[in-house]
Every structure is written in C-alpha cells, then in structure tokens.
Scaffold this active site. Structure first.
Site, PDB file in Angstrom:
ATOM      1  N   ASP A   2       0.897  -1.162   0.000  1.00 39.32           N
ATOM      2  CA  ASP A   2       0.000   0.000   0.000  1.00 39.32           C
ATOM      3  C   ASP A   2       0.929   1.203   0.000  1.00 39.32           C
ATOM      4  O   ASP A   2       1.618   1.447   0.994  1.00 39.32           O
ATOM      5  CB  ASP A   2      -0.881  -0.010   1.261  1.00 39.32           C
ATOM      6  N   HIS A   3       0.981   1.929  -1.103  1.00 34.33           N
ATOM      7  CA  HIS A   3       2.032   2.944  -1.222  1.00 34.33           C
ATOM      8  C   HIS A   3       1.913   4.039  -0.165  1.00 34.33           C
ATOM      9  O   HIS A   3       2.878   4.729   0.124  1.00 34.33           O
ATOM     10  CB  HIS A   3       2.096   3.523  -2.639  1.00 34.33           C
ATOM     11  N   HIS A  36      -5.879   2.833   2.032  1.00 31.45           N
ATOM     12  CA  HIS A  36      -5.098   3.990   2.495  1.00 31.45           C
ATOM     13  C   HIS A  36      -5.680   4.583   3.786  1.00 31.45           C
ATOM     14  O   HIS A  36      -4.962   4.878   4.727  1.00 31.45           O
ATOM     15  CB  HIS A  36      -5.062   5.092   1.432  1.00 31.45           C
TER      16      HIS A  36
HETATM   17  C1  BG6 Z   1      -4.189   5.074  -5.507  1.00 32.61           C
HETATM   18  C2  BG6 Z   1      -5.598   5.163  -6.034  1.00 32.61           C
HETATM   19  O1  BG6 Z   1      -4.046   3.956  -4.678  1.00 32.61           O
HETATM   20  O2  BG6 Z   1      -3.894   6.245  -4.755  1.00 32.61           O
HETATM   21  C3  BG6 Z   1      -5.779   6.396  -6.874  1.00 32.61           C
HETATM   22  O3  BG6 Z   1      -5.878   4.014  -6.812  1.00 32.61           O
HETATM   23  C4  BG6 Z   1      -5.356   7.627  -6.099  1.00 32.61           C
HETATM   24  O4  BG6 Z   1      -7.132   6.534  -7.282  1.00 32.61           O
HETATM   25  C5  BG6 Z   1      -3.965   7.436  -5.509  1.00 32.61           C
HETATM   26  O5  BG6 Z   1      -5.373   8.726  -6.988  1.00 32.61           O
HETATM   27  C6  BG6 Z   1      -3.621   8.575  -4.577  1.00 32.61           C
HETATM   28  O6  BG6 Z   1      -2.285   8.470  -4.191  1.00 32.61           O
HETATM   29  P1  BG6 Z   1      -1.468   9.743  -3.740  1.00 32.61           P
HETATM   30  O7  BG6 Z   1      -0.145   9.195  -3.322  1.00 32.61           O
HETATM   31  O8  BG6 Z   1      -1.400  10.655  -4.920  1.00 32.61           O
HETATM   32  O9  BG6 Z   1      -2.244  10.359  -2.610  1.00 32.61           O
END
Ligand code: BG6
Length: 517
Positions: free
Chosen positions: A203-204, A266
């Site tokens: 989960d990034h 997230h």
């Molecule tokens: C991803 C979602 O996991 O996270 C996207 O699939 C979203 O829809 C993105 O835009 C948001 O990531 P960040 O790092 O830009 O907040």
C-alpha cells in the site's frame, strides 16, 4: 536514501548528527509480471533506476520484465529508458544508465502458458546471483490486474518457482480482493504456494515519509500519550482529498469506487496508525498485531447506521484551478447512468478503552477543491470558558498531521491577543519538513522505500493477511448497503467543491465541522 542530516541549524536547540543509514543490500533478482504495464512504466522502473543511481542496490542484481508482447532484452532496455524519461519524478542522472541497463532482461510469454514459467526458470538459473550465505533471492512483483494473479501463482507453483530452487518473495498490489470473502480466497490461494513471511501486500501510503512519522511522533514523544484518548480527544478527522478525476482508469474505477480504491486501504492504514496501542517493539509483527486490533474493534455498521452516518457522492462537472472539468458520468468509458461513488464521508467508532465514544470522521473524494491528505486530532474544550472570544475560536486545541502536499505537524493553541482586553487568539506551533530539515535531505518516494524494505525482507510496512481481511470487514457492510440501494441524486457535488452538502451536515448534526483549506 543514504542521507546525512545535521539538524544543528538555528531553529534547533539540540544538536544531532545523523549517521548515514547503512543497508546491506544483498544480490537479488526482481521479476516484474506486467513489466511493460502502466505501474511498471510510471513507478517501478523509474524508482529502480533512481535506487541504482543512489547506490542503494547491490552490484549484483537483475530485473526481469515478463509480459505477453514479444520483445528482446534490448527492446526492453529501450522501453525502460523511455519510461524513465517520461515518468521520472526525480532528476535523471544518465551516466548511471549503462550500469542499470545491463541489469535489465525480458521474458516474453503469456501468463497462462506453462512454457513462460519454464523460460523464466531458465533465465533465473542463468541470472540470479547468490547472496553472502549462498542463497539466490528472487522477488516476484505482481504489477498486473488482479484477475491474472491466480494464473501466475499457479504457473509459478507448478514450475517449482515458489519454494525450492530460489528463496522467493511475492509483492501484491492493491486492490487486494473485492470484499472480505474474495480477499480471504485470494489469501488462501496465495498461501497454498507461499508462506506469509514471503508475502508483501503493498500500500504505497505506508511508504510516505509523513505516514511513517505518525508512529515516530506518537511513540517517541511522551507529552501526547497521556492526552491521546477519550478523556481529552473530542474527535478525529481524516481527509484524503484529490483534485484529479479518474483519468483513463474507468475500467478499474467503475468497479472499485472510492471505498475500494481509498477507504479500505489507504484510509484504514492511516486510521490504525493514529489509533493503535503502543507496540511492544518495532518488529513487523509487533506493529501489525496492534493495527489489526484496531480494525477488529471498530464498530460494525448496520443498515440504519450506514444510512444515517455515511455519505456518498459522485462528481458533476465543475472547475478546478480555473479549468473546466467534466462530470464523472462524462469521463471516458464511464456509463452515462453510473452509480459509482467518487466521494465518501462517514463516522466510525473504535470500541476499546482508549477510544470508546470518540468519533473518527473519514472523508475522501475525487475532483475536490484541492489535493490534501491530513489527519486532525481535535481536543476537548476546557471545562469553563473564562475568556471572551471576539475572534470566535470554536476549538482552541487541535493537532494537525499534514501528510501531503504540505508535510507538517501543527499544534493549534489559543493565546491572549495583545491589548487591554481578554481576547483569545488562535496561533500555531509548527514543525515543517521542508523548513526544519536540510533541503538536501532526500525524501524517498514511497516506492523507493517499499522496494528497499522488500529487498531487505522487512515486512513492517506491508499488510498482513489478517489485517487485509479485517479492513475489508469494516467497509464490506457499507459497500453492500450502497450497492443494494443505488443513489438517486448522483451527481451530487460539483467538481472543485468539498463534496456533497450531506457531508457537511454529517458533522453539523454533531455540532462540529470539517476542516477546510
Ligand atoms: C491510488 C488510487 O491507490 O492512490 C488512486 O488508486 C489515487 O485513485 C492514488 O489517486 C492517490 O495516491 P497519492 O499518493 O497521490 O495520494
């Protein structure tokens, strides 16, 4: 990530020499399924290149892209170069390209064809280098849509590529399943081939510097812990607001919607970091044990509760940054009567001694006014209001953990306004990453951090099987309720606003209001 930080600047009373962190990155081979797909082009390949440039990878590594298009190693190298040029989020240092490109290889083959795995086995036998104790580490990265997972895992398994000849790890991207049942089936399917200690569910958000700082902030400072509970905290707000729409991802998003895309993963991760008990240590499972407990103690929502205390939305046309943007239903490949939600707001409770009765308000949406991810902890009012407030401060004390785009921690206080009166005035005590750290400090991008952790074999920032299923258990009833009673007012917010009015009402009914920027 090899950075040296001396915080002996004028803002700091304490001097602290941060020794460069030393990683012993052993030789490894990374196999990317979907090595020419969107995720590889945008994130994985540029990130690996930068890690190589920053000397964060060992001398002996290899990257094997695997995909159905016929390509030679040299074709793949040219493809990777183009991806770096197009998508690198950091300055590109080309002198290191020669070294990097020599480590790139390609295997062409369909994922449902046994021969692809035989070819992969041969390539691995030729390329994988042993580490200091003679083991060949191989990481399989699933950069493919979820429907390919089971075919790939059974292909790997049949060809004895999961356990045996190599020491292997498996990285699986989100979305991990569609609901609790499918996530559990997926877990079981993977578990038939890999042990939990080999599985890295990514989960990034957990790779973001400021998200990791939540734990450091909470557990390295003793002053907040006595206040971090139902006695002193009135409520908590979590916002993941995006100004972008769904881009070209309609196929994915139409099935996912905001809950599967953002809330289940997230937001649940952020919430557990704020709410978890101190872990008994910093080992992966110590942290993950505490996070799972949070999900398990969250109040299960029934239909009535969902109808009253969750809000869904879908964006209509509008304007963001002075640019006109279309309604969700007019996005490419979206059904003109789509009932997919692009906005979520809801009130959650965690039923344990620390948090009983404290609402956690979560909200996330696309095409909102600004891109901002923030957690705010709102403390209770003093028992008596002794000071008149010309400048009306509803809540003098709240703590903001700014995740993005401004990475900061800010404590909001009320002080006396200068003058002969007794007026209360709001001020902030701020810690700001950019201002307070040397600008030369490198903030690793989420994928840099997570790839390195996976190569090192550290699972702390990756979700565990029970955690994933427990997160789904929290959101499943909401998804089900929304699916069985389609919204009749979509689109119900204009792009460029803060979402549907009902989201504001959700807090107003409790005498509270969302943070706005
Ligand atoms: C991803 C979602 O996991 O996270 C996207 O699939 C979203 O829809 C993105 O835009 C948001 O990531 P960040 O790092 O830009 O907040």
């Amino acid at each position: 990530m090899t950075n040296r930080q001396d915080i002996s600047n004028e803002n700091s009373a304490q001097l602290c020499e941060i020794a460069p962190e030393k990683f012993d990155i052993e030789p490894f081979t990374l196999v990317i399924f979907g090595g020419t797909g969107d995720l590889s082009r945008r994130k994985l390949l540029p990130t690996l290149f930068h890690l190589c440039h920053d000397q964060n990878l060992s001398e002996d590594f290899a990257i094997i892209g695997i995909g159905s298009t016929g390509r030679s190693d040299d074709d793949y190298r040219a493809f990777v170069k183009r991806s770096i040029e197009e998508y690198s989020e950091e300055i590109i240092h080309w002198p290191c390209w020669e070294r990097f490109s020599r480590k790139l290889f390609y295997v062409s083959g369909r994922f449902d064809d046994k021969n692809s795995y035989k070819k992969l086995f041969e390539r691995l036998t030729e390329l994988a280098k042993p580490n200091s104790i003679g083991i060949k580490e191989v990481i399989y990265y699933m950069a493919v849509p979820p429907q390919f997972l089971s075919g790939i895992i059974s292909g790997l398994s049949v060809c004895n590529l999961c356990k045996g000849a190599f020491s292997t790890r498996l990285v699986v991207e989100k979305p991990f399943g569609q609901d609790r049942r499918s996530a559990s089936e997926l877990n079981n399917m993977i578990a038939a081939a890999f042990d939990e200690s080999q599985i890295y569910r990514i989960d990034h958000y957990l790779g973001k510097e400021t998200v990791q700082n939540i734990l450091f902030f909470r557990f390295a400072n003793s002053i907040f812990e006595p206040l971090w509970n139902r006695r002193y905290i009135d409520h908590v707000q979590l916002t993941v607001a995006e100004s972008i729409g769904i881009g070209h991802r309609a196929q994915f998003y139409e099935n996912a919607g905001v809950i599967r895309d953002i809330v289940q993963n997230h937001m649940m991760q952020l919430l557990s970091l704020v709410a978890m008990e101190p872990a008994i240590g910093f080992e992966a499972d110590h942290i993950r044990d505490e996070k799972v407990k949070v999900y398990r103690t969250m109040r299960v929502m029934d239909k009535d509760y969902i109808d009253k205390f969750t809000v869904r939305g879908q964006y209509g046309a509008g304007e963001i940054n002075e640019e006109k943007v279309p309604a969700y239903r007019n996005e490419e490949n979206v059904a003109s009567n789509s009932n997919t939600s692009t906005f979520f707001a809801g009130k959650f409770y965690i039923n344990n001694w620390r948090w009983a009765g404290v609402p956690f308000y979560l909200r996330s949406g696309k095409r909102l006014k600004k891109r901002i991810t923030e957690i705010s902890i709102h403390f209770k009012q003093p028992p008596l209001k002794l000071f008149s407030a010309v400048c009306e401060i509803k809540e003098p004390n709240f703590l903001v953990l700014g995740i993005q785009p401004h990475e900061k921690i800010s404590l909001h206080l009320g002080v006396k306004h200068p003058g002969i009166g007794k007026q209360l005035y709001p001020v902030n005590m701020d810690f700001d990453y950019e201002r307070d750290f040397d600008i030369n400090v490198h903030f690793p991008l989420p994928y840099e951090r997570l790839l390195i952790d996976c190569i090192k074999g550290d699972q702390t920032l990756f979700a565990r099987q029970d955690g994933i299923e427990a997160m789904w258990a929290v959101v499943d009833p909401i998804i089900k309720r929304w699916e069985e009673s389609p919204a009749d007012d979509f689109p119900n917010y204009a792009s460029g606003t803060w979402g549907p009015e009902k989201a504001d009402e959700l807090l107003m009914r409790d005498g509270r209001q969302w943070r706005i920027w």
